[in-house]
Design a protein around this motif. Structure first.
Motif, PDB file in Angstrom:
ATOM      1  N   MET A 190      22.973  32.271 -54.827  1.00  0.00           N
ATOM      2  CA  MET A 190      21.552  32.296 -54.481  1.00  0.00           C
ATOM      3  C   MET A 190      20.951  30.908 -54.637  1.00  0.00           C
ATOM      4  O   MET A 190      21.485  30.074 -55.359  1.00  0.00           O
ATOM      5  CB  MET A 190      20.810  33.283 -55.388  1.00  0.00           C
ATOM      6  N   PRO A 191      19.834  30.671 -53.987  1.00  0.00           N
ATOM      7  CA  PRO A 191      19.178  29.373 -54.164  1.00  0.00           C
ATOM      8  C   PRO A 191      18.732  29.178 -55.608  1.00  0.00           C
ATOM      9  O   PRO A 191      18.641  30.136 -56.382  1.00  0.00           O
ATOM     10  CB  PRO A 191      17.959  29.479 -53.229  1.00  0.00           C
ATOM     11  N   VAL A 192      18.427  27.943 -55.956  1.00  0.00           N
ATOM     12  CA  VAL A 192      17.859  27.664 -57.272  1.00  0.00           C
ATOM     13  C   VAL A 192      16.603  28.519 -57.450  1.00  0.00           C
ATOM     14  O   VAL A 192      15.810  28.679 -56.520  1.00  0.00           O
ATOM     15  CB  VAL A 192      17.528  26.164 -57.395  1.00  0.00           C
ATOM     16  N   ALA A 193      16.432  29.077 -58.630  1.00  0.00           N
ATOM     17  CA  ALA A 193      15.325  29.999 -58.892  1.00  0.00           C
ATOM     18  C   ALA A 193      13.983  29.347 -58.600  1.00  0.00           C
ATOM     19  O   ALA A 193      13.704  28.237 -59.071  1.00  0.00           O
ATOM     20  CB  ALA A 193      15.378  30.468 -60.335  1.00  0.00           C
ATOM     21  N   ASP A 194      13.139  30.043 -57.839  1.00  0.00           N
ATOM     22  CA  ASP A 194      11.776  29.565 -57.642  1.00  0.00           C
ATOM     23  C   ASP A 194      10.938  30.003 -58.846  1.00  0.00           C
ATOM     24  O   ASP A 194      11.425  30.657 -59.774  1.00  0.00           O
ATOM     25  CB  ASP A 194      11.194  30.081 -56.321  1.00  0.00           C
TER      26      ASP A 194
ATOM     27  N   ALA B  64      16.092   8.786 -63.283  1.00  0.00           N
ATOM     28  CA  ALA B  64      15.489   9.700 -62.312  1.00  0.00           C
ATOM     29  C   ALA B  64      16.382   9.867 -61.089  1.00  0.00           C
ATOM     30  O   ALA B  64      16.566  10.985 -60.586  1.00  0.00           O
ATOM     31  CB  ALA B  64      14.109   9.200 -61.903  1.00  0.00           C
ATOM     32  N   LEU B  65      16.950   8.778 -60.614  1.00  0.00           N
ATOM     33  CA  LEU B  65      17.830   8.840 -59.455  1.00  0.00           C
ATOM     34  C   LEU B  65      19.042   9.723 -59.726  1.00  0.00           C
ATOM     35  O   LEU B  65      19.430  10.560 -58.898  1.00  0.00           O
ATOM     36  CB  LEU B  65      18.288   7.436 -59.060  1.00  0.00           C
ATOM     37  N   GLY B  66      19.653   9.554 -60.892  1.00  0.00           N
ATOM     38  CA  GLY B  66      20.815  10.373 -61.233  1.00  0.00           C
ATOM     39  C   GLY B  66      20.463  11.840 -61.334  1.00  0.00           C
ATOM     40  O   GLY B  66      21.215  12.705 -60.879  1.00  0.00           O
ATOM     41  N   ALA B  67      19.301  12.135 -61.930  1.00  0.00           N
ATOM     42  CA  ALA B  67      18.868  13.526 -62.045  1.00  0.00           C
ATOM     43  C   ALA B  67      18.618  14.131 -60.665  1.00  0.00           C
ATOM     44  O   ALA B  67      18.973  15.286 -60.400  1.00  0.00           O
ATOM     45  CB  ALA B  67      17.608  13.616 -62.899  1.00  0.00           C
ATOM     46  N   MET B  68      18.021  13.354 -59.768  1.00  0.00           N
ATOM     47  CA  MET B  68      17.797  13.832 -58.401  1.00  0.00           C
ATOM     48  C   MET B  68      19.113  14.145 -57.705  1.00  0.00           C
ATOM     49  O   MET B  68      19.247  15.165 -57.011  1.00  0.00           O
ATOM     50  CB  MET B  68      17.034  12.777 -57.587  1.00  0.00           C
ATOM     51  N   SER B  69      20.095  13.282 -57.899  1.00  0.00           N
ATOM     52  CA  SER B  69      21.394  13.472 -57.244  1.00  0.00           C
ATOM     53  C   SER B  69      22.065  14.759 -57.710  1.00  0.00           C
ATOM     54  O   SER B  69      22.593  15.529 -56.898  1.00  0.00           O
ATOM     55  CB  SER B  69      22.296  12.270 -57.526  1.00  0.00           C
ATOM     56  N   ILE B  70      22.051  14.995 -59.027  1.00  0.00           N
ATOM     57  CA  ILE B  70      22.638  16.226 -59.551  1.00  0.00           C
ATOM     58  C   ILE B  70      21.868  17.442 -59.027  1.00  0.00           C
ATOM     59  O   ILE B  70      22.461  18.445 -58.617  1.00  0.00           O
ATOM     60  CB  ILE B  70      22.647  16.209 -61.089  1.00  0.00           C
ATOM     61  N   ALA B  71      20.540  17.354 -59.042  1.00  0.00           N
ATOM     62  CA  ALA B  71      19.725  18.487 -58.591  1.00  0.00           C
ATOM     63  C   ALA B  71      19.977  18.813 -57.127  1.00  0.00           C
ATOM     64  O   ALA B  71      20.085  19.986 -56.751  1.00  0.00           O
ATOM     65  CB  ALA B  71      18.239  18.181 -58.817  1.00  0.00           C
ATOM     66  N   GLU B  72      20.083  17.795 -56.289  1.00  0.00           N
ATOM     67  CA  GLU B  72      20.361  18.036 -54.869  1.00  0.00           C
ATOM     68  C   GLU B  72      21.698  18.745 -54.695  1.00  0.00           C
ATOM     69  O   GLU B  72      21.834  19.659 -53.865  1.00  0.00           O
ATOM     70  CB  GLU B  72      20.361  16.710 -54.105  1.00  0.00           C
ATOM     71  N   HIS B  73      22.687  18.334 -55.469  1.00  0.00           N
ATOM     72  CA  HIS B  73      23.994  18.989 -55.413  1.00  0.00           C
ATOM     73  C   HIS B  73      23.874  20.455 -55.818  1.00  0.00           C
ATOM     74  O   HIS B  73      24.422  21.347 -55.148  1.00  0.00           O
ATOM     75  CB  HIS B  73      24.981  18.266 -56.328  1.00  0.00           C
ATOM     76  N   VAL B  74      23.174  20.711 -56.921  1.00  0.00           N
ATOM     77  CA  VAL B  74      23.049  22.085 -57.399  1.00  0.00           C
ATOM     78  C   VAL B  74      22.330  22.952 -56.371  1.00  0.00           C
ATOM     79  O   VAL B  74      22.721  24.109 -56.137  1.00  0.00           O
ATOM     80  CB  VAL B  74      22.328  22.122 -58.760  1.00  0.00           C
ATOM     81  N   HIS B  75      21.299  22.421 -55.734  1.00  0.00           N
ATOM     82  CA  HIS B  75      20.597  23.189 -54.703  1.00  0.00           C
ATOM     83  C   HIS B  75      21.566  23.627 -53.600  1.00  0.00           C
ATOM     84  O   HIS B  75      21.476  24.753 -53.095  1.00  0.00           O
ATOM     85  CB  HIS B  75      19.474  22.352 -54.090  1.00  0.00           C
ATOM     86  N   ARG B  76      22.477  22.753 -53.248  1.00  0.00           N
ATOM     87  CA  ARG B  76      23.414  23.078 -52.157  1.00  0.00           C
ATOM     88  C   ARG B  76      24.467  24.099 -52.598  1.00  0.00           C
ATOM     89  O   ARG B  76      24.735  25.074 -51.889  1.00  0.00           O
ATOM     90  CB  ARG B  76      24.083  21.808 -51.642  1.00  0.00           C
ATOM     91  N   VAL B  77      25.085  23.870 -53.754  1.00  0.00           N
ATOM     92  CA  VAL B  77      26.212  24.726 -54.128  1.00  0.00           C
ATOM     93  C   VAL B  77      25.770  26.031 -54.780  1.00  0.00           C
ATOM     94  O   VAL B  77      26.475  27.043 -54.684  1.00  0.00           O
ATOM     95  CB  VAL B  77      27.215  23.984 -55.040  1.00  0.00           C
TER      96      VAL B  77
END
Length: 341
Positions: free
Chosen positions: A1-5, A69-82
């Motif tokens: 499922m997508p990341v929880a809203d 912040a950049l590293g956190a964004m990168s991890i978050a984008e990955h998590v959103h996808r997988v």
């Protein structure tokens, strides 16, 4: 499922309070460690929380940039996808951020969420922690109140801390004279200042917690402090004012103490030290076992399969996932996902 809203995240927290379990909140530093958390949660049938610290974000951006912040964004984008491929919900959270790092870490991530929402996209992160525990309580809550005002506009949940978690994590160490026990008076002031703002927040109240690694029984917790704080707030403002509590520094805690804390309203327990060890242990075993393969000894060529990072990183991912599953079990969360397939 997508990341929880926001709605789903609130349902997760409400259900945990109602049923007496908590979500493991696992610190990650890479795509591999994030994948391990998702694997462990999914195999447990549990929702959960993936979180990134300032140091974890800096590491994830690469040693040349060290941009938290950049590293956190990168991890978050990955998590959103997988995460969309897994039959569970996961929330994205940022861990301890002190006042002097807000402009470098939390606020850029909030700005990114605000840009995403303006474009019709989901929030990047689900929640953020402001750690003002080193400040006088008034200053801590002054900043927290301003953050809550902003967060509620974007359906972000705030986590704050009153009292200080001992030990050291991510280069942040508690002062030797730090106040390690939150008082009912502290929590009454938290409720007075924040409960009327709107939005939602989590409270990390401290009851002897210590970051780091210790032998079982070495950390002397007083979970009854949490009950005292909840009782004081309920008496003053009603039961609906009781807090969603967060347990930091749980390594080395007795299982009975963890369960007692859950009974008093803990819905989120941070786990970092134990999953770090779980990740590293099989890598060490692989290196020792395949010493002649991972090194080119005495002019030999080694064994490419042995030193291929995918070989030992897969072992590390699997071991960390197993530790996540253990955390879910200990926090009474097995089979509690809100996802209905």
């Amino acid at each position: 499922m997508p990341v929880a809203d926001f709605k789903t995240y609130c349902q997760m927290l409400d259900r945990a309070r109602e049923k007496g379990y908590a979500y493991p909140a696992i610190n990650v530093t890479s795509l591999t460690t994030a994948n391990a958390v998702l694997k462990g949660l999914a195999e447990s049938g549990s929702d959960g929380i993936i979180q990134v610290s300032t140091g974890g974000g800096a590491f994830a951006s690469g040693t040349a940039l060290k941009d938290m912040a950049l590293g956190a964004m990168s991890i978050a984008e990955h998590v959103h996808r997988v995460a969309a491929r897994y039959p569970i919900y996961v929330a994205l959270h940022t861990d301890h951020c002190q006042a002097d790092k807000l402009d470098k870490f939390v606020l850029p991530l909030v700005e990114e969420t605000e840009r995403r929402r303006a474009a019709g996209l989901p929030n990047l992160f689900s929640s953020h922690m402001f750690d003002g525990s080193a400040l006088p309580l008034k200053e801590n809550l002054d900043i927290s109140a301003k953050l809550m005002e902003r967060f509620k506009q974007s359906e972000l949940i705030l986590e704050i801390e009153a009292g200080v978690v001992g030990g050291e994590e991510d280069g942040v160490a508690a002062d030797a004279s730090a106040k390690l026990y939150t008082t009912p008076e502290d929590t009454l002031e938290v409720a007075r200042r924040l409960n009327g703002i709107g939005g939602r927040y989590l409270l990390a109240a401290t009851f002897g917690n210590v970051h780091g690694v210790y032998k079982p029984g070495s950390v002397k917790l007083k979970p009854s402090i949490l009950k005292d704080c909840q009782d004081a707030v309920a008496a003053e403002y009603g039961k609906s004012a009781c807090f969603d509590l967060v347990f930091h520094g749980g390594s080395g805690s007795e299982l009975s103490e963890i369960h007692e804390a859950l009974d008093y309203g803990v819905v989120k327990m941070n786990i970092d030290t134990d999953t770090q060890y779980a990740f590293t242990r099989p890598i060490v075993a692989h290196m020792f076992t395949h010493y002649n393969g991972v090194l080119r000894v005495d002019g030999e060529m080694g064994d490419k399969k042995a030193y291929d990072p995918r070989t030992y990183m897969a072992l590390a991912e699997a071991a960390m996932a197993e530790r996540v599953k253990r955390a879910v079990t200990e926090l009474r969360g097995t089979g509690t996902t809100l996802f209905i397939g």
